[in-house]
Scaffold this motif. Structure first.
Motif, PDB file in Angstrom:
ATOM      1  N   GLU A  49      17.068   9.007  -1.041  1.00  0.00           N
ATOM      2  CA  GLU A  49      15.953   9.926  -0.750  1.00  0.00           C
ATOM      3  C   GLU A  49      14.623   9.161  -0.677  1.00  0.00           C
ATOM      4  OE1 GLU A  49      15.634  13.173  -3.606  1.00  0.00           O
ATOM      5  OE2 GLU A  49      17.867  13.603  -3.481  1.00  0.00           O
ATOM      6  N   PRO A  50      13.701   9.717   0.415  1.00  0.00           N
ATOM      7  CA  PRO A  50      12.594   8.900   0.481  1.00  0.00           C
ATOM      8  C   PRO A  50      11.619   9.072  -0.850  1.00  0.00           C
ATOM      9  CG  PRO A  50      12.569  11.074   1.731  1.00  0.00           C
ATOM     10  CD  PRO A  50      13.836  10.781   1.255  1.00  0.00           C
ATOM     11  N   PHE A  51      11.072   8.105  -1.168  1.00  0.00           N
ATOM     12  CA  PHE A  51       9.989   8.059  -2.240  1.00  0.00           C
ATOM     13  C   PHE A  51       9.069   9.174  -2.031  1.00  0.00           C
ATOM     14  CE2 PHE A  51       6.513   6.073  -4.483  1.00  0.00           C
ATOM     15  CZ  PHE A  51       7.094   6.160  -5.932  1.00  0.00           C
ATOM     16  N   VAL A  52       8.477   9.241  -0.992  1.00  0.00           N
ATOM     17  CA  VAL A  52       7.367  10.126  -0.633  1.00  0.00           C
ATOM     18  C   VAL A  52       7.840  11.058   0.633  1.00  0.00           C
ATOM     19  CG1 VAL A  52       4.901  10.526  -0.113  1.00  0.00           C
ATOM     20  CG2 VAL A  52       5.608   8.867  -1.491  1.00  0.00           C
ATOM     21  N   THR A  53       7.805  12.299   0.520  1.00  0.00           N
ATOM     22  CA  THR A  53       8.079  13.098   1.881  1.00  0.00           C
ATOM     23  C   THR A  53       7.006  13.204   2.603  1.00  0.00           C
ATOM     24  OG1 THR A  53       7.411  15.056   0.708  1.00  0.00           O
ATOM     25  CG2 THR A  53       9.558  14.738   0.158  1.00  0.00           C
ATOM     26  N   ASP A  54       7.078  13.729   3.951  1.00  0.00           N
ATOM     27  CA  ASP A  54       6.040  13.677   4.845  1.00  0.00           C
ATOM     28  C   ASP A  54       4.872  14.638   4.456  1.00  0.00           C
ATOM     29  OD1 ASP A  54       7.451  12.104   6.520  1.00  0.00           O
ATOM     30  OD2 ASP A  54       8.354  13.762   7.772  1.00  0.00           O
ATOM     31  N   GLU A  55       5.142  15.604   3.464  1.00  0.00           N
ATOM     32  CA  GLU A  55       4.345  16.603   2.980  1.00  0.00           C
ATOM     33  C   GLU A  55       3.446  15.982   2.009  1.00  0.00           C
ATOM     34  OE1 GLU A  55       7.655  17.451   3.157  1.00  0.00           O
ATOM     35  OE2 GLU A  55       7.264  18.248   5.242  1.00  0.00           O
ATOM     36  N   GLU A  56       3.645  14.842   1.302  1.00  0.00           N
ATOM     37  CA  GLU A  56       2.905  14.317   0.003  1.00  0.00           C
ATOM     38  C   GLU A  56       2.509  13.161   0.657  1.00  0.00           C
ATOM     39  OE1 GLU A  56       5.787  14.587  -3.791  1.00  0.00           O
ATOM     40  OE2 GLU A  56       6.679  13.403  -1.998  1.00  0.00           O
ATOM     41  N   THR A  57       1.148  13.137   0.106  1.00  0.00           N
ATOM     42  CA  THR A  57       0.384  11.744   0.467  1.00  0.00           C
ATOM     43  C   THR A  57      -0.353  11.482  -1.084  1.00  0.00           C
ATOM     44  OG1 THR A  57      -1.746  13.360   0.757  1.00  0.00           O
ATOM     45  CG2 THR A  57      -0.693  12.726   2.648  1.00  0.00           C
ATOM     46  N   PHE A  58      -0.832  10.249  -0.805  1.00  0.00           N
ATOM     47  CA  PHE A  58      -1.640   9.632  -2.070  1.00  0.00           C
ATOM     48  C   PHE A  58      -3.224   9.405  -1.610  1.00  0.00           C
ATOM     49  CE2 PHE A  58       2.835   8.132  -2.793  1.00  0.00           C
ATOM     50  CZ  PHE A  58       2.789   8.340  -4.278  1.00  0.00           C
ATOM     51  N   ASP A  59      -4.110   9.789  -2.447  1.00  0.00           N
ATOM     52  CA  ASP A  59      -5.374   9.463  -2.322  1.00  0.00           C
ATOM     53  C   ASP A  59      -5.784   8.358  -2.951  1.00  0.00           C
ATOM     54  OD1 ASP A  59      -7.984   9.739  -1.865  1.00  0.00           O
ATOM     55  OD2 ASP A  59      -8.581  11.462  -3.177  1.00  0.00           O
ATOM     56  N   LEU A  60      -5.966   7.260  -2.060  1.00  0.00           N
ATOM     57  CA  LEU A  60      -6.429   6.245  -2.763  1.00  0.00           C
ATOM     58  C   LEU A  60      -7.774   5.960  -2.858  1.00  0.00           C
ATOM     59  CD1 LEU A  60      -3.684   3.763  -0.789  1.00  0.00           C
ATOM     60  CD2 LEU A  60      -3.391   4.848  -3.061  1.00  0.00           C
ATOM     61  N   GLY A  61      -8.360   6.682  -2.598  1.00  0.00           N
ATOM     62  CA  GLY A  61     -10.241   6.837  -2.738  1.00  0.00           C
ATOM     63  C   GLY A  61     -10.877   6.091  -1.735  1.00  0.00           C
ATOM     64  N   GLY A  62     -10.267   5.679  -0.660  1.00  0.00           N
ATOM     65  CA  GLY A  62     -10.984   5.005   0.403  1.00  0.00           C
ATOM     66  C   GLY A  62     -11.706   5.536   1.260  1.00  0.00           C
ATOM     67  N   PRO A  63     -12.348   5.114   2.410  1.00  0.00           N
ATOM     68  CA  PRO A  63     -12.468   3.698   2.425  1.00  0.00           C
ATOM     69  C   PRO A  63     -13.642   3.114   1.420  1.00  0.00           C
ATOM     70  CG  PRO A  63     -13.515   4.966   4.283  1.00  0.00           C
ATOM     71  CD  PRO A  63     -12.937   5.823   3.524  1.00  0.00           C
ATOM     72  N   ILE A  64     -13.514   1.841   1.338  1.00  0.00           N
ATOM     73  CA  ILE A  64     -14.339   1.050   0.371  1.00  0.00           C
ATOM     74  C   ILE A  64     -15.426   0.300   1.245  1.00  0.00           C
ATOM     75  CG2 ILE A  64     -14.659  -0.509  -1.339  1.00  0.00           C
ATOM     76  CD1 ILE A  64     -12.000   0.401  -2.282  1.00  0.00           C
ATOM     77  N   THR A  65     -16.645   0.413   0.872  1.00  0.00           N
ATOM     78  CA  THR A  65     -17.644  -0.233   1.810  1.00  0.00           C
ATOM     79  C   THR A  65     -18.125  -1.598   1.042  1.00  0.00           C
ATOM     80  OG1 THR A  65     -19.534   0.901   0.797  1.00  0.00           O
ATOM     81  CG2 THR A  65     -18.502   2.072   2.898  1.00  0.00           C
ATOM     82  N   LYS A  66     -18.706  -2.209   1.843  1.00  0.00           N
ATOM     83  CA  LYS A  66     -19.281  -3.820   1.104  1.00  0.00           C
ATOM     84  C   LYS A  66     -20.133  -3.234   0.052  1.00  0.00           C
ATOM     85  CE  LYS A  66     -18.873  -6.658   5.068  1.00  0.00           C
ATOM     86  NZ  LYS A  66     -19.674  -7.503   6.257  1.00  0.00           N
TER      87      LYS A  66
END
Length: 76
Positions: A49-66
């Motif tokens: 089974e896939p680790f993450v389904t197409d409906e699931e996402t992760f919010d990594l908090g980006g984008p990060i600026t200089k």
């Protein structure tokens, strides 16, 4: 984990590297070979089974600026 004996053909240069590494680390050549087999077995594993389904996402908090990076150092 039980061990099972098997025979493999290996390139002479690879065997020389294994011998050098085993001597440097103070472990057997067999241990180096077992670790290599284990690592490649895990790296090429295919999951049922896939680790993450197409409906699931992760919010990594980006984008990060200089500025975000510069300000992070001053907050510590």
């Amino acid at each position: 984990m039980g061990l099972k004996r098997t025979n493999v053909y290996a390139d002479e240069a690879d065997l020389a590297l294994i011998k050098e590494t085993a001597a440097r680390k103070g472990i057997s050549e067999s241990e180096i070979i077992r670790e290599g087999i284990h690592r490649i077995a895990l790296a090429t594993r295919v999951w049922d089974e896939p680790f993450v389904t197409d409906e699931e996402t992760f919010d990594l908090g980006g984008p990060i600026t200089k500025e975000d990076i510069r300000n992070q150092g001053s907050q510590e």
